[in-house]
Design a protein around this motif. Structure first.
Motif, short mmCIF file in Angstrom:
data_model
loop_
_atom_site.label_atom_id
_atom_site.label_comp_id
_atom_site.label_asym_id
_atom_site.label_seq_id
_atom_site.Cartn_x
_atom_site.Cartn_y
_atom_site.Cartn_z
N SER A 50 -4.58 -0.28 -4.22
CA SER A 50 -5.34 0.47 -3.22
C SER A 50 -4.62 1.74 -2.79
O SER A 50 -5.26 2.75 -2.52
N GLY A 51 -3.30 1.72 -2.75
CA GLY A 51 -2.55 2.93 -2.43
C GLY A 51 -2.36 3.85 -3.62
O GLY A 51 -2.33 5.07 -3.50
N GLU B 153 -2.84 -4.69 -3.36
CA GLU B 153 -2.54 -3.70 -2.32
C GLU B 153 -1.89 -2.45 -2.90
O GLU B 153 -2.17 -1.33 -2.47
N ILE C 13 0.84 -1.20 0.00
CA ILE C 13 0.00 0.00 0.00
C ILE C 13 0.88 1.25 0.00
O ILE C 13 0.62 2.20 -0.75
#
Length: 179
Positions: free
Chosen positions: A68-69, A65, A35
Motif C-alpha cells: 500500500s505504501g 501494508e 506502510i
C-alpha cells in the motif's frame, strides 16, 4: 553481482488471542511501519526480480501494508521453510535460487534474518554491520551485495552490507516505545 535484500516482518500483536504463533497478526504500529517502509522503497526505486516469503500471517500482512505504501503489487513465492528459519536454512534457500535472478527479497523472521546478515557480511568493521548486530528491529530492511555472480556461491563473509533501513530511520514515532 547478486543482491539479496532481507525484510523482517513488522511488529506483531502479542496481545491477540491466537492459538498458534504462525497466526499472530500485526499490531497498529507494525502496520504503520510497513506502510512507511513501502513509501520509502518507492522513493528510492527499490525493485526485485523475485520475492520469497514466510507464509506466517504477520509476514503476509507486512507485505500487504508495504504494497500500500510502495504502490506496486508484490507477488511473493510463499515458502514454509522461511517460517522461523535459521541462518543455515535461509542460506540454503538463497543458494537454490536460479542464476537468472539478480535482485531477490526474502521476507521472514528473526533471529534467522539477523544471523544471516551477520554471517554473510562477516566480521567487517562497519557501522551498518554494527547496527545489525545491536538490533534488527521489526519491519527493517537489510541489503547485501553478495560479491558473487551465482547464488550458489553465496558464502560467509563474502557479502557487503549496503543498506540497513529501520522504520525509526524514516519516522521517529516508529522507534522503540518509551518506558
Amino acid at each position: 553481482m547478486k543482491t539479496l535484500t532481507l525484510l523482517r516482518h513488522a511488529k506483531s500483536g502479542w496481545d491477540d488471542p491466537v492459538a498458534r504463533d504462525f497466526d499472530r497478526p500485526l499490531n497498529a504500529k507494525g502496520r504503520r511501519a510497513a506502510i512507511a517502509m513501502g513509501r520509502h522503497w518507492r522513493q528510492i526505486d527499490l525493485d526485485f526480480d523475485h520475492i520469497i516469503a514466510s507464509p506466517a500471517v504477520r509476514v503476509e500482512q507486512t507485505l500487504e501494508e508495504v504494497e500500500s505504501g510502495y504502490g506496486r503489487t508484490l507477488a511473493p513465492a510463499w515458502d514454509r521453510r522461511l517460517y522461523l528459519a535459521s541462518a543455515a536454512t535461509l542460506l540454503d534457500v538463497v543458494r537454490e535460487l536460479p542464476d537468472t535472478l539478480s535482485r531477490v527479497l526474502l521476507v521472514g523472521h528473526n533471529p534467522g534474518l539477523e544471523e544471516l546478515v551477520l554471517l554473510l557480511a562477516g566480521d567487517s568493521d562497519d557501522a551498518l554491520r554494527d547496527a545489525v548486530e545491536e538490533k534488527y528491529p521489526t519491519a527493517t530492511l537489510a541489503e547485501l551485495a553478495l560479491g558473487a555472480d551465482r547464488w550458489g556461491d553465496a558464502k560467509p563473509g563474502g557479502a557487503t552490507l549496503t543498506r540497513f533501513i529501520r522504520p525509526r530511520d524514516l519516522d521517529a514515532s516508529l522507534g522503540p516505545d518509551e518506558g
